[in-house]
Design an enzyme around this catalytic site. Structure first.
Site, short mmCIF file in Angstrom:
data_model
loop_
_atom_site.label_atom_id
_atom_site.label_comp_id
_atom_site.label_asym_id
_atom_site.label_seq_id
_atom_site.Cartn_x
_atom_site.Cartn_y
_atom_site.Cartn_z
N ARG A 211 0.85 -1.20 0.00
CA ARG A 211 0.00 0.00 0.00
C ARG A 211 0.88 1.26 0.00
O ARG A 211 0.63 2.21 -0.71
CB ARG A 211 -0.93 -0.01 1.21
CG ARG A 211 -2.07 -1.01 1.07
CD ARG A 211 -3.09 -0.87 2.18
NE ARG A 211 -2.74 -1.60 3.37
CZ ARG A 211 -3.21 -2.81 3.71
NH1 ARG A 211 -4.05 -3.44 2.91
NH2 ARG A 211 -2.85 -3.40 4.83
N PHE A 227 -11.54 -2.89 -5.74
CA PHE A 227 -11.58 -3.83 -4.61
C PHE A 227 -10.91 -3.13 -3.41
O PHE A 227 -9.96 -3.62 -2.82
CB PHE A 227 -10.85 -5.15 -4.94
CG PHE A 227 -11.30 -5.80 -6.21
CD1 PHE A 227 -12.43 -6.61 -6.22
CD2 PHE A 227 -10.61 -5.62 -7.40
CE1 PHE A 227 -12.86 -7.23 -7.41
CE2 PHE A 227 -11.02 -6.24 -8.59
CZ PHE A 227 -12.14 -7.05 -8.59
N ASP A 249 -15.89 -0.93 -4.50
CA ASP A 249 -16.02 -2.19 -3.78
C ASP A 249 -17.50 -2.57 -3.75
O ASP A 249 -18.36 -1.69 -3.80
CB ASP A 249 -15.47 -2.07 -2.35
CG ASP A 249 -15.08 -3.42 -1.75
OD1 ASP A 249 -13.86 -3.71 -1.70
OD2 ASP A 249 -15.98 -4.19 -1.37
N SER A 250 -17.77 -3.87 -3.65
CA SER A 250 -19.18 -4.31 -3.61
C SER A 250 -19.69 -4.38 -2.17
O SER A 250 -20.83 -4.78 -1.95
CB SER A 250 -19.33 -5.66 -4.30
OG SER A 250 -18.46 -6.60 -3.73
N ASP A 299 -6.92 -5.21 -6.75
CA ASP A 299 -6.56 -6.13 -5.66
C ASP A 299 -7.76 -7.03 -5.33
O ASP A 299 -8.35 -6.92 -4.25
CB ASP A 299 -6.12 -5.32 -4.43
CG ASP A 299 -5.65 -6.23 -3.30
OD1 ASP A 299 -5.28 -7.39 -3.56
OD2 ASP A 299 -5.67 -5.77 -2.13
N CYS A 339 -4.09 -12.98 -5.09
CA CYS A 339 -3.84 -13.71 -3.85
C CYS A 339 -4.33 -15.15 -3.96
O CYS A 339 -4.62 -15.80 -2.96
CB CYS A 339 -4.47 -12.99 -2.65
SG CYS A 339 -6.25 -12.81 -2.80
N1 SAH Z 1 -7.15 -3.74 -1.31
C1 SAH Z 1 -7.75 -4.05 -0.03
C2 SAH Z 1 -8.11 -5.50 0.12
C3 SAH Z 1 -9.05 -6.05 -0.94
S1 SAH Z 1 -9.88 -7.49 -0.46
C4 SAH Z 1 -6.83 -3.57 1.09
O1 SAH Z 1 -5.73 -3.12 0.81
O2 SAH Z 1 -7.22 -3.66 2.26
C5 SAH Z 1 -11.02 -7.71 -1.72
C6 SAH Z 1 -12.22 -6.76 -1.71
O3 SAH Z 1 -12.96 -7.00 -2.90
C7 SAH Z 1 -13.21 -6.92 -0.58
O4 SAH Z 1 -13.38 -5.69 0.05
C8 SAH Z 1 -14.53 -7.35 -1.25
O5 SAH Z 1 -15.66 -6.74 -0.65
C9 SAH Z 1 -14.34 -6.85 -2.64
N2 SAH Z 1 -15.03 -7.57 -3.73
C10 SAH Z 1 -15.11 -8.89 -3.94
N3 SAH Z 1 -15.66 -9.16 -5.12
C11 SAH Z 1 -15.98 -7.96 -5.67
C12 SAH Z 1 -16.57 -7.55 -6.92
N4 SAH Z 1 -16.93 -8.45 -7.81
N5 SAH Z 1 -16.69 -6.24 -7.16
C13 SAH Z 1 -16.31 -5.32 -6.24
N6 SAH Z 1 -15.72 -5.65 -5.07
C14 SAH Z 1 -15.57 -6.94 -4.79
#
Ligand code: SAH
Length: 395
Positions: A211, A227, A249-250, A299, A339
């Site tokens: 980050r 995400f 984010d969803s 991510d 991941c």
């Molecule tokens: N980048 C973040 C971690 C991401 S974890 C950090 O640094 O903390 C993955 C995220 O993707 C989660 O918050 C989850 O809610 C979201 N997510 C999962 N599938 C999704 C989709 N299809 N569209 C949007 N968000 C999604």
């Protein structure tokens, strides 16, 4: 001691000290055992190989505790392993009391199925193996002694629990926690972590340093953070002077907490856009609107837990990366992560290369990412290396 006896020739992985015994390698189990019991694993001709926790009904029949016949698996054993894992981090990283860190990283710290994260003075544990579940009291007590945590909270609610025949357990184990919101500091940024309702143990600590490394490229740029969860990358980008950051984010809850985190750090809210949407759809919408960005972060959650699902995962990565490349301005940067344990670094790079090609862009790799070093990977356990990322620049 009960014995797990392997089929002829199936001791090879154990001789290389890989800590899992798959059910297909087991000839028979001597004696009546229940999940979590301590057993000796032997070769077909009766040679001692390892001392392990058995799980007769699971796909992973045994998880190794140690390689010496004389080792006793008892309270002192767990105290010793936890002290070693936590001591290593204290010596190498000396994280401050108000920071967060991974204290125990499962197999790679000699404790299969145990994750322990520290968020300031609150410790969160996740137990996902029958063996660690059997020894839960010893583990919790040792953690209390070693960390002097204000509270220990359990988040054993991962999907993998089912594979071990365990039922989900969550809640406060020790101490007091008036609110599940715990404030941590990460590379100078204040963050609220919801240890009860957040993902995993509350936050994605494996991305801590990434980050910061990505945030450093954000000055003056128009950023799209896909995400975004609770805003980890968004906050670093703003702190480094991003011109604007759109976070997608969803999870509405995650976005809500991200907004709070922006306010908590007195960062410019007017530069933020919050998008509660599916990333796959939203990227298409942005493409159709002819929007462009200077820095895009991808991510996503795990698309492929194992190699068996890597085909479907590859399509998902290809899709978002292709759209990501198309949405970049010339000179723009794409920080893209996976991941998925089932997608190797090599495969991921090939997918990203294919996406760039199909997007008609010419890109270079500027930097490469892995988990933060408090997520060590035992050399005998390559499965521990799941997070990889690339920073690409398009011409
Ligand atoms: N980048 C973040 C971690 C991401 S974890 C950090 O640094 O903390 C993955 C995220 O993707 C989660 O918050 C989850 O809610 C979201 N997510 C999962 N599938 C999704 C989709 N299809 N569209 C949007 N968000 C999604």
């Amino acid at each position: 001691m009960h014995k797990v006896i392997l089929k002829p020739g199936r001791e090879k992985s154990l001789l290389r000290r890989h800590p899992w015994v798959f059910s297909g390698a087991v000839a028979r189990i001597d004696g009546k055992v229940s999940a979590g019991d301590t057993v000796h694993v032997t070769s077909s001709d009766g040679r001692f190989l390892a001392i392990a926790a058995v799980n007769p009904d699971a796909n992973i029949s045994a998880r190794v505790w140690d390689w010496h016949e004389a080792t006793q698996i008892n309270t002192a054993f767990f105290h010793g392993r936890l002290e070693a894992a936590i001591g290593m981090r204290r010596t190498l990283f000396a994280r401050k009391p108000d920071e967060a860190e991974r204290l125990v990283h499962g197999e790679s710290d000699g404790l299969p199925g145990l994750i322990v994260d520290r968020y300031a003075d609150v410790v969160v544990i996740q137990i996902s193996s029958a063996g660690c579940n059997r020894w839960r009291e010893a583990i919790i007590e040792a953690l209390q002694q070693i960390t002097s945590a204000r509270a220990i909270y359990e988040r054993s609610d991962a999907d993998v629990l089912e594979l071990e025949g365990l039922t989900a357990r969550t809640g406060l184990l020790r101490g007091e926690l008036a609110t599940p919101m715990v404030e941590i500091r990460e590379n100078g940024i204040r963050l609220q972590v919801d240890v009860a309702g957040g993902h995993k143990t509350g936050f994605y600590l494996d991305q801590r340093d990434n980050r910061l490394r990505v945030g450093r490229f954000a000055a003056g740029r128009n950023v799209l953070n896909c995400f975004s969860y609770t805003g980890g990358f968004t906050l670093q980008a703003l702190a480094h002077g991003a011109a604007a950051v759109a976070s997608v984010d969803s999870s509405g809850d995650a976005l809500g907490l991200a907004r709070e985190n922006v306010r908590l750090n007195s960062l410019p809210e007017e530069r933020c856009e919050w998008v509660d949407a599916d990333v796959f759809q939203h990227l298409r919408k942005l493409r159709d609107q002819n929007r462009h960005f200077d820095l895009i972060i991808l991510d996503p959650p795990k698309f492929a837990p194992t190699a068996a699902s890597s085909d479907r995962a590859a399509r998902g990565y290809k899709d978002i990366n292709l759209l990501g490349f198309k949405l970049l301005r010339p000179g723009g940067l794409l920080a893209t992560f996976s991941c998925s344990g089932g997608v190797s670094s090599d495969l991921f790079r090939k997918i990203v290369a294919g996406a760039a090609l199909d997007a008609g862009t010419d890109a270079q790799v500027i930097d490469q990412f892995h988990s933060t070093p408090d997520h060590p990977v035992a050399l005998v356990f390559p499965e521990g290396e799941y997070l990889k990322g690339l920073l690409c620049r398009v011409n």
